[in-house]
Design a protein around this motif. Structure first.
Motif, mmCIF file in Angstrom:
data_model
loop_
_atom_site.group_PDB
_atom_site.id
_atom_site.type_symbol
_atom_site.label_atom_id
_atom_site.label_comp_id
_atom_site.label_asym_id
_atom_site.label_seq_id
_atom_site.Cartn_x
_atom_site.Cartn_y
_atom_site.Cartn_z
ATOM 1 N N ARG A 174 -7.970 7.427 1.702
ATOM 2 C CA ARG A 174 -8.856 8.589 1.585
ATOM 3 C C ARG A 174 -8.058 9.878 1.450
ATOM 4 N N GLU A 175 -7.047 10.047 2.296
ATOM 5 C CA GLU A 175 -6.266 11.285 2.294
ATOM 6 C C GLU A 175 -5.419 11.417 1.031
ATOM 7 N N THR A 176 -4.717 10.350 0.644
ATOM 8 C CA THR A 176 -3.817 10.454 -0.503
ATOM 9 C C THR A 176 -4.580 10.664 -1.803
ATOM 10 N N CYS A 177 -5.784 10.122 -1.887
ATOM 11 C CA CYS A 177 -6.586 10.258 -3.115
ATOM 12 C C CYS A 177 -7.516 11.458 -3.083
ATOM 13 N N GLY A 178 -7.604 12.157 -1.937
ATOM 14 C CA GLY A 178 -8.478 13.318 -1.836
ATOM 15 C C GLY A 178 -9.941 12.970 -1.909
ATOM 16 N N LEU A 179 -10.324 11.803 -1.366
ATOM 17 C CA LEU A 179 -11.711 11.351 -1.422
ATOM 18 C C LEU A 179 -12.489 11.816 -0.197
ATOM 19 N N VAL A 180 -13.798 11.916 -0.327
ATOM 20 C CA VAL A 180 -14.647 12.370 0.769
ATOM 21 C C VAL A 180 -15.647 11.290 1.164
ATOM 22 N N ASP A 181 -16.386 10.738 0.193
ATOM 23 C CA ASP A 181 -17.427 9.750 0.487
ATOM 24 C C ASP A 181 -16.827 8.379 0.758
ATOM 25 N N PHE A 182 -17.413 7.673 1.729
ATOM 26 C CA PHE A 182 -16.920 6.338 2.063
ATOM 27 C C PHE A 182 -17.009 5.401 0.857
ATOM 28 N N ARG A 183 -18.074 5.513 0.072
ATOM 29 C CA ARG A 183 -18.229 4.632 -1.093
ATOM 30 C C ARG A 183 -17.016 4.740 -2.014
ATOM 31 N N ASP A 184 -16.541 5.965 -2.264
ATOM 32 C CA ASP A 184 -15.384 6.159 -3.134
ATOM 33 C C ASP A 184 -14.116 5.586 -2.510
ATOM 34 N N VAL B 14 0.844 -1.203 0.000
ATOM 35 C CA VAL B 14 0.000 0.000 0.000
ATOM 36 C C VAL B 14 0.872 1.243 0.000
ATOM 37 N N CYS B 15 1.902 1.249 0.858
ATOM 38 C CA CYS B 15 2.785 2.410 0.954
ATOM 39 C C CYS B 15 3.553 2.635 -0.343
ATOM 40 N N ARG B 16 4.047 1.553 -0.942
ATOM 41 C CA ARG B 16 4.798 1.714 -2.188
ATOM 42 C C ARG B 16 3.912 2.253 -3.308
ATOM 43 N N HIS B 17 2.628 1.933 -3.249
ATOM 44 C CA HIS B 17 1.707 2.402 -4.281
ATOM 45 C C HIS B 17 1.264 3.848 -4.052
ATOM 46 N N TYR B 18 0.822 4.171 -2.822
ATOM 47 C CA TYR B 18 0.235 5.486 -2.555
ATOM 48 C C TYR B 18 1.247 6.499 -2.017
ATOM 49 N N LEU B 19 2.359 6.013 -1.463
ATOM 50 C CA LEU B 19 3.374 6.908 -0.891
ATOM 51 C C LEU B 19 4.729 6.552 -1.483
ATOM 52 N N SER B 20 4.821 6.596 -2.796
ATOM 53 C CA SER B 20 6.014 6.124 -3.499
ATOM 54 C C SER B 20 7.246 6.985 -3.244
ATOM 55 N N ALA B 21 7.064 8.210 -2.751
ATOM 56 C CA ALA B 21 8.211 9.078 -2.468
ATOM 57 C C ALA B 21 8.919 8.685 -1.171
ATOM 58 N N GLY C 182 7.062 12.249 3.625
ATOM 59 C CA GLY C 182 6.830 13.614 4.104
ATOM 60 C C GLY C 182 5.423 13.868 4.597
ATOM 61 N N ASP C 183 4.419 13.440 3.807
ATOM 62 C CA ASP C 183 3.031 13.719 4.185
ATOM 63 C C ASP C 183 2.093 12.898 3.303
#
Length: 350
Positions: A74-84, A18-25, A36-37
Protein backbone atom coordinates in the motif's frame (compact mmCIF):
# COMPACT_ATOMS: atom_id res chain seq x y z
CA UNK A 1 -11.91 -14.20 -1.72
CA UNK A 2 -8.74 -14.07 0.36
CA UNK A 3 -8.84 -11.87 3.44
CA UNK A 4 -6.27 -9.20 4.25
CA UNK A 5 -4.48 -11.52 6.70
CA UNK A 6 -4.41 -14.34 4.14
CA UNK A 7 -2.85 -12.06 1.53
CA UNK A 8 -0.30 -10.78 4.05
CA UNK A 9 0.62 -14.38 4.98
CA UNK A 10 1.11 -15.35 1.34
CA UNK A 11 3.28 -12.31 0.73
CA UNK A 12 5.32 -13.17 3.83
CA UNK A 13 6.18 -16.57 2.33
CA UNK A 14 7.86 -14.64 -0.49
CA UNK A 15 9.23 -11.79 1.64
CA UNK A 16 12.56 -11.41 -0.12
CA UNK A 17 10.92 -11.49 -3.56
CA UNK A 18 8.45 -8.80 -2.43
CA UNK A 19 11.34 -6.64 -1.22
CA UNK A 20 13.34 -7.11 -4.41
CA UNK A 21 10.31 -6.06 -6.43
CA UNK A 22 8.97 -3.10 -4.40
CA UNK A 23 12.16 -2.01 -2.59
CA UNK A 24 14.78 -2.65 -5.26
CA UNK A 25 17.11 0.07 -3.92
CA UNK A 26 17.69 -2.00 -0.78
CA UNK A 27 19.80 -5.05 -0.02
CA UNK A 28 19.73 -8.14 2.14
CA UNK A 29 21.64 -7.99 5.43
CA UNK A 30 21.38 -11.26 7.34
CA UNK A 31 17.72 -11.96 8.04
CA UNK A 32 16.59 -8.46 7.02
CA UNK A 33 16.06 -6.38 3.91
CA UNK A 34 17.42 -2.86 4.47
CA UNK A 35 16.39 0.24 2.51
CA UNK A 36 15.89 3.97 3.08
CA UNK A 37 12.10 4.25 3.16
CA UNK A 38 8.84 3.13 1.55
CA UNK A 39 9.61 5.38 -1.45
CA UNK A 40 12.50 3.01 -2.28
CA UNK A 41 15.21 5.56 -1.56
CA UNK A 42 18.73 4.57 -0.58
CA UNK A 43 19.39 4.34 3.15
CA UNK A 44 19.13 2.09 6.18
CA UNK A 45 16.18 3.19 8.28
CA UNK A 46 13.55 0.74 6.97
CA UNK A 47 14.09 -2.96 7.60
CA UNK A 48 11.96 -5.97 6.68
CA UNK A 49 12.20 -9.31 8.46
CA UNK A 50 12.74 -12.03 5.84
CA UNK A 51 12.67 -15.24 7.87
CA UNK A 52 11.05 -16.84 10.90
CA UNK A 53 7.62 -16.33 12.43
CA UNK A 54 7.83 -12.55 11.95
CA UNK A 55 8.75 -12.75 8.26
CA UNK A 56 7.21 -9.85 6.37
CA UNK A 57 7.01 -7.53 9.37
CA UNK A 58 8.74 -4.21 8.73
CA UNK A 59 9.47 -0.94 10.50
CA UNK A 60 10.98 2.42 9.57
CA UNK A 61 13.03 3.69 12.49
CA UNK A 62 13.03 7.23 11.04
CA UNK A 63 9.27 7.67 10.74
CA UNK A 64 7.87 5.09 13.15
CA UNK A 65 5.88 3.41 10.38
CA UNK A 66 5.52 -0.34 10.57
CA UNK A 67 3.28 -3.16 9.40
CA UNK A 68 3.10 -6.28 7.28
CA UNK A 69 3.83 -6.72 3.59
CA UNK A 70 0.30 -5.79 2.61
CA UNK A 71 0.87 -2.43 4.32
CA UNK A 72 4.19 -2.19 2.49
CA UNK A 73 2.51 -2.72 -0.89
CA UNK A 74 0.00 0.00 0.00
CA UNK A 75 2.71 2.48 0.99
CA UNK A 76 5.14 1.82 -1.87
CA UNK A 77 2.39 2.03 -4.50
CA UNK A 78 0.63 5.03 -2.92
CA UNK A 79 -2.69 3.19 -2.72
CA UNK A 80 -5.60 4.12 -0.45
CA UNK A 81 -8.50 1.68 -1.00
CA UNK A 82 -8.17 -1.89 0.21
CA UNK A 83 -9.53 -3.20 -3.10
CA UNK A 84 -6.60 -1.62 -4.97
CA UNK A 85 -4.08 -2.93 -2.43
CA UNK A 86 -5.51 -6.44 -2.67
CA UNK A 87 -5.50 -6.34 -6.47
CA UNK A 88 -1.85 -5.30 -6.48
CA UNK A 89 -0.94 -8.09 -4.03
CA UNK A 90 -2.82 -10.67 -6.09
CA UNK A 91 -1.11 -9.44 -9.22
CA UNK A 92 2.28 -9.93 -7.58
CA UNK A 93 1.29 -13.38 -6.34
CA UNK A 94 -0.25 -14.14 -9.78
CA UNK A 95 -3.54 -15.04 -8.13
CA UNK A 96 -6.79 -14.80 -10.06
CA UNK A 97 -8.76 -11.61 -9.59
CA UNK A 98 -12.06 -12.03 -7.71
CA UNK A 99 -15.34 -11.96 -9.57
CA UNK A 100 -16.88 -8.52 -8.86
CA UNK A 101 -20.30 -10.15 -8.49
CA UNK A 102 -19.03 -12.49 -5.77
CA UNK A 103 -17.86 -9.56 -3.65
CA UNK A 104 -21.30 -7.97 -3.42
CA UNK A 105 -24.09 -8.76 -1.02
CA UNK A 106 -27.25 -6.74 -1.09
CA UNK A 107 -25.62 -4.19 -3.38
CA UNK A 108 -22.78 -3.39 -0.96
CA UNK A 109 -19.15 -4.26 -1.55
CA UNK A 110 -18.15 -6.92 0.94
CA UNK A 111 -14.40 -6.73 1.35
CA UNK A 112 -12.42 -6.60 4.58
CA UNK A 113 -10.87 -3.28 5.48
CA UNK A 114 -7.14 -3.00 5.98
CA UNK A 115 -6.33 -4.06 9.52
CA UNK A 116 -6.58 -0.89 11.62
CA UNK A 117 -5.56 -1.63 15.20
CA UNK A 118 -2.94 1.13 14.97
CA UNK A 119 -5.69 3.69 14.35
CA UNK A 120 -7.49 2.59 17.49
CA UNK A 121 -4.25 2.76 19.48
CA UNK A 122 -3.65 6.26 18.14
CA UNK A 123 -7.12 7.41 19.21
CA UNK A 124 -6.68 5.85 22.64
CA UNK A 125 -3.32 7.60 23.05
CA UNK A 126 -4.87 10.93 22.09
CA UNK A 127 -7.56 10.48 24.75
CA UNK A 128 -4.78 10.18 27.35
CA UNK A 129 -3.23 13.56 26.48
CA UNK A 130 -3.74 17.01 28.01
CA UNK A 131 -3.88 20.56 26.56
CA UNK A 132 -0.57 21.92 25.34
CA UNK A 133 -0.51 25.28 27.15
CA UNK A 134 2.09 25.55 29.91
CA UNK A 135 3.56 22.08 29.34
CA UNK A 136 7.08 20.93 28.52
CA UNK A 137 6.00 20.52 24.89
CA UNK A 138 4.74 24.12 24.79
CA UNK A 139 8.12 25.28 26.12
CA UNK A 140 9.91 23.10 23.55
CA UNK A 141 8.07 24.88 20.72
CA UNK A 142 8.44 28.33 22.27
CA UNK A 143 12.21 28.08 22.37
CA UNK A 144 11.98 27.35 18.64
CA UNK A 145 10.18 30.63 18.07
CA UNK A 146 6.68 29.10 17.86
CA UNK A 147 4.85 31.13 20.51
CA UNK A 148 1.18 30.42 19.84
CA UNK A 149 1.19 26.64 19.37
CA UNK A 150 -1.24 26.10 22.26
CA UNK A 151 -3.98 27.75 20.17
CA UNK A 152 -4.00 24.75 17.84
CA UNK A 153 -6.39 21.98 19.00
CA UNK A 154 -4.40 19.43 16.98
CA UNK A 155 -1.45 19.74 19.39
CA UNK A 156 -1.50 18.00 22.78
CA UNK A 157 0.90 16.85 25.50
CA UNK A 158 1.51 13.43 27.03
CA UNK A 159 3.59 13.51 30.24
CA UNK A 160 4.78 9.89 30.02
CA UNK A 161 4.45 8.39 26.54
CA UNK A 162 5.47 4.79 25.91
CA UNK A 163 8.58 4.25 23.76
CA UNK A 164 9.93 0.96 22.43
CA UNK A 165 13.33 0.61 20.76
CA UNK A 166 12.61 -1.16 17.48
CA UNK A 167 15.99 -2.91 17.43
CA UNK A 168 16.61 -3.96 21.03
CA UNK A 169 12.99 -4.15 22.19
CA UNK A 170 13.76 -2.11 25.31
CA UNK A 171 10.96 0.11 26.57
CA UNK A 172 10.85 3.48 28.35
CA UNK A 173 8.56 6.48 28.83
CA UNK A 174 9.17 10.10 27.90
CA UNK A 175 7.12 13.29 27.82
CA UNK A 176 5.92 13.91 24.28
CA UNK A 177 4.43 16.50 21.99
CA UNK A 178 1.44 14.79 20.38
CA UNK A 179 -0.08 15.93 17.06
CA UNK A 180 -3.42 14.57 15.86
CA UNK A 181 -3.57 13.32 12.26
CA UNK A 182 -7.00 13.65 10.63
CA UNK A 183 -8.70 12.75 7.37
CA UNK A 184 -10.51 15.31 5.15
CA UNK A 185 -13.65 14.91 7.29
CA UNK A 186 -11.88 15.61 10.59
CA UNK A 187 -11.79 12.00 11.86
CA UNK A 188 -8.69 11.01 13.83
CA UNK A 189 -6.62 8.54 11.82
CA UNK A 190 -3.31 8.70 13.68
CA UNK A 191 -0.93 10.62 15.89
CA UNK A 192 2.60 11.93 15.61
CA UNK A 193 4.84 11.84 18.67
CA UNK A 194 7.91 13.98 19.37
CA UNK A 195 9.59 12.47 22.43
CA UNK A 196 11.19 15.09 24.68
CA UNK A 197 14.08 14.99 27.14
CA UNK A 198 12.56 15.53 30.61
CA UNK A 199 15.95 16.74 31.89
CA UNK A 200 16.87 18.95 28.94
CA UNK A 201 16.63 22.23 30.82
CA UNK A 202 20.25 23.36 30.50
CA UNK A 203 21.81 26.09 28.33
CA UNK A 204 20.57 24.37 25.17
CA UNK A 205 17.00 24.40 26.39
CA UNK A 206 14.52 21.57 26.02
CA UNK A 207 15.52 19.03 23.42
CA UNK A 208 14.23 15.80 21.99
CA UNK A 209 14.71 12.59 23.94
CA UNK A 210 18.09 10.93 23.49
CA UNK A 211 16.80 7.93 21.56
CA UNK A 212 17.38 6.70 18.01
CA UNK A 213 13.97 7.78 16.72
CA UNK A 214 12.57 10.67 18.79
CA UNK A 215 9.86 11.30 16.19
CA UNK A 216 7.33 8.58 15.45
CA UNK A 217 3.94 8.26 13.81
CA UNK A 218 1.17 5.83 14.61
CA UNK A 219 -1.98 5.04 12.64
CA UNK A 220 -3.16 5.99 9.16
CA UNK A 221 -1.05 8.78 7.67
CA UNK A 222 -1.47 8.09 3.96
CA UNK A 223 -3.49 10.92 2.41
CA UNK A 224 -4.07 12.52 5.82
CA UNK A 225 -2.28 15.23 7.82
CA UNK A 226 -2.05 17.34 10.96
CA UNK A 227 -4.35 20.29 10.24
CA UNK A 228 -4.13 23.87 11.48
CA UNK A 229 -6.75 26.62 11.07
CA UNK A 230 -9.17 24.50 9.05
CA UNK A 231 -12.64 26.12 9.31
CA UNK A 232 -14.74 23.06 10.07
CA UNK A 233 -16.54 21.77 6.98
CA UNK A 234 -16.30 25.09 5.12
CA UNK A 235 -14.54 25.18 1.71
CA UNK A 236 -10.81 25.86 1.86
CA UNK A 237 -9.73 27.58 -1.37
CA UNK A 238 -6.12 28.28 -0.32
CA UNK A 239 -3.89 26.13 1.89
CA UNK A 240 -0.24 25.54 2.73
CA UNK A 241 0.95 21.94 2.85
CA UNK A 242 4.36 20.87 4.07
CA UNK A 243 6.37 18.07 5.53
CA UNK A 244 7.68 18.86 9.01
CA UNK A 245 5.50 19.84 11.95
CA UNK A 246 7.77 22.63 13.20
CA UNK A 247 8.27 24.04 9.71
CA UNK A 248 4.50 24.39 9.19
CA UNK A 249 4.02 25.79 12.70
CA UNK A 250 6.65 28.42 11.88
CA UNK A 251 4.69 29.50 8.81
CA UNK A 252 1.50 29.51 10.86
CA UNK A 253 3.22 31.79 13.39
CA UNK A 254 3.58 34.55 10.77
CA UNK A 255 0.40 33.69 8.79
CA UNK A 256 -2.02 32.81 11.60
CA UNK A 257 -5.14 32.91 9.42
CA UNK A 258 -3.89 30.60 6.66
CA UNK A 259 -5.16 26.98 6.70
CA UNK A 260 -2.14 24.66 6.81
CA UNK A 261 -1.33 20.97 6.98
CA UNK A 262 1.73 18.99 8.02
CA UNK A 263 1.97 15.63 6.25
CA UNK A 264 4.94 14.71 8.54
CA UNK A 265 7.14 12.98 5.91
CA UNK A 266 8.05 13.66 2.29
CA UNK A 267 6.36 10.44 1.16
CA UNK A 268 3.11 11.35 2.89
CA UNK A 269 3.31 14.89 1.54
CA UNK A 270 3.36 13.45 -1.97
CA UNK A 271 0.21 11.44 -1.14
CA UNK A 272 -1.75 14.19 0.66
CA UNK A 273 -5.38 14.40 -0.45
CA UNK A 274 -5.99 17.97 -1.63
CA UNK A 275 -9.38 19.37 -0.46
CA UNK A 276 -12.02 19.42 -3.18
CA UNK A 277 -12.59 23.20 -3.02
CA UNK A 278 -8.89 24.10 -3.12
CA UNK A 279 -7.83 26.53 -5.86
CA UNK A 280 -4.24 27.28 -4.83
CA UNK A 281 -1.92 24.95 -2.94
CA UNK A 282 1.27 26.39 -1.48
CA UNK A 283 3.82 23.64 -0.86
CA UNK A 284 6.37 24.45 1.85
CA UNK A 285 9.74 23.20 0.66
CA UNK A 286 12.44 21.43 2.64
CA UNK A 287 15.94 21.76 1.20
CA UNK A 288 16.76 18.07 0.69
CA UNK A 289 16.20 15.27 -1.82
CA UNK A 290 13.30 13.75 0.10
CA UNK A 291 11.63 17.15 0.27
CA UNK A 292 11.90 17.55 -3.50
CA UNK A 293 10.28 14.14 -3.94
CA UNK A 294 7.34 15.24 -1.81
CA UNK A 295 6.95 18.53 -3.68
CA UNK A 296 7.05 16.89 -7.10
CA UNK A 297 4.55 14.19 -6.14
CA UNK A 298 2.05 16.59 -4.57
CA UNK A 299 2.41 19.07 -7.43
CA UNK A 300 1.46 16.36 -9.91
CA UNK A 301 -1.58 15.38 -7.84
CA UNK A 302 -2.67 19.02 -7.54
CA UNK A 303 -2.37 19.76 -11.26
CA UNK A 304 -4.37 16.61 -12.07
CA UNK A 305 -7.18 18.06 -9.94
CA UNK A 306 -6.99 21.48 -11.57
CA UNK A 307 -5.33 23.04 -8.51
CA UNK A 308 -2.46 25.50 -8.94
CA UNK A 309 0.63 24.33 -6.97
CA UNK A 310 3.03 27.05 -5.80
CA UNK A 311 6.25 26.33 -3.90
CA UNK A 312 7.29 28.35 -0.84
CA UNK A 313 11.07 28.19 -0.39
CA UNK A 314 12.90 28.89 2.88
CA UNK A 315 15.95 31.11 2.93
CA UNK A 316 17.91 28.62 5.05
CA UNK A 317 17.33 24.89 5.59
CA UNK A 318 13.66 25.05 6.57
CA UNK A 319 11.12 27.58 7.78
CA UNK A 320 11.75 26.92 11.46
CA UNK A 321 15.42 27.72 10.95
CA UNK A 322 14.34 30.91 9.16
CA UNK A 323 12.06 31.84 12.07
CA UNK A 324 14.69 31.14 14.75
CA UNK A 325 17.76 32.59 13.06
CA UNK A 326 16.32 35.37 10.90
CA UNK A 327 13.26 36.31 12.94
CA UNK A 328 9.54 36.65 12.15
CA UNK A 329 9.87 40.01 10.37
CA UNK A 330 12.42 38.67 7.88
CA UNK A 331 10.32 35.52 7.34
CA UNK A 332 7.23 37.64 6.71
CA UNK A 333 9.14 39.83 4.22
CA UNK A 334 10.47 36.73 2.48
CA UNK A 335 6.97 35.26 2.08
CA UNK A 336 5.51 38.46 0.58
CA UNK A 337 7.38 37.88 -2.67
CA UNK A 338 6.19 34.25 -2.88
CA UNK A 339 2.43 34.59 -2.29
CA UNK A 340 0.03 35.81 -4.95
CA UNK A 341 -1.07 39.41 -4.18
CA UNK A 342 -4.55 38.60 -2.92
CA UNK A 343 -3.15 36.01 -0.49
CA UNK A 344 -0.55 38.50 0.73
CA UNK A 345 -3.37 40.93 1.57
CA UNK A 346 -5.51 38.24 3.19
CA UNK A 347 -2.95 36.35 5.26
CA UNK A 348 0.17 38.45 5.91
CA UNK A 349 0.06 41.29 8.44
CA UNK A 350 0.56 44.76 6.97
Amino acid sequence: MLSASDLADRLAHHAEAVCRHYLSAGRRAGNYWIVGDVANNNGRSLYVRLTGPRAGRWADSATGQYGDLLDLVRETCGLVDFRDVADEARHFLTLSQPDPASSRRGGAVDHPPVDRPAVERARRLLRMTQPLAGTLADSYLRQRGILRASRHPALRFHPSCYYRDLVTGRTASFPALIAAVTDPFGAITGVHRTYLDPFGLGPGGIGKAKVDTPRRALGGLLGNAVRFRFPGNAPVPVIVAGEGLESILSLSHVMPGMPMVSALTANHLASFRVPAACLRLYIAADADAAGRHGIEGLSRRARALGVLPLVLAPELGDFNEDLRRLGPDRLTWQLRSQLVPEDTLAFLPA
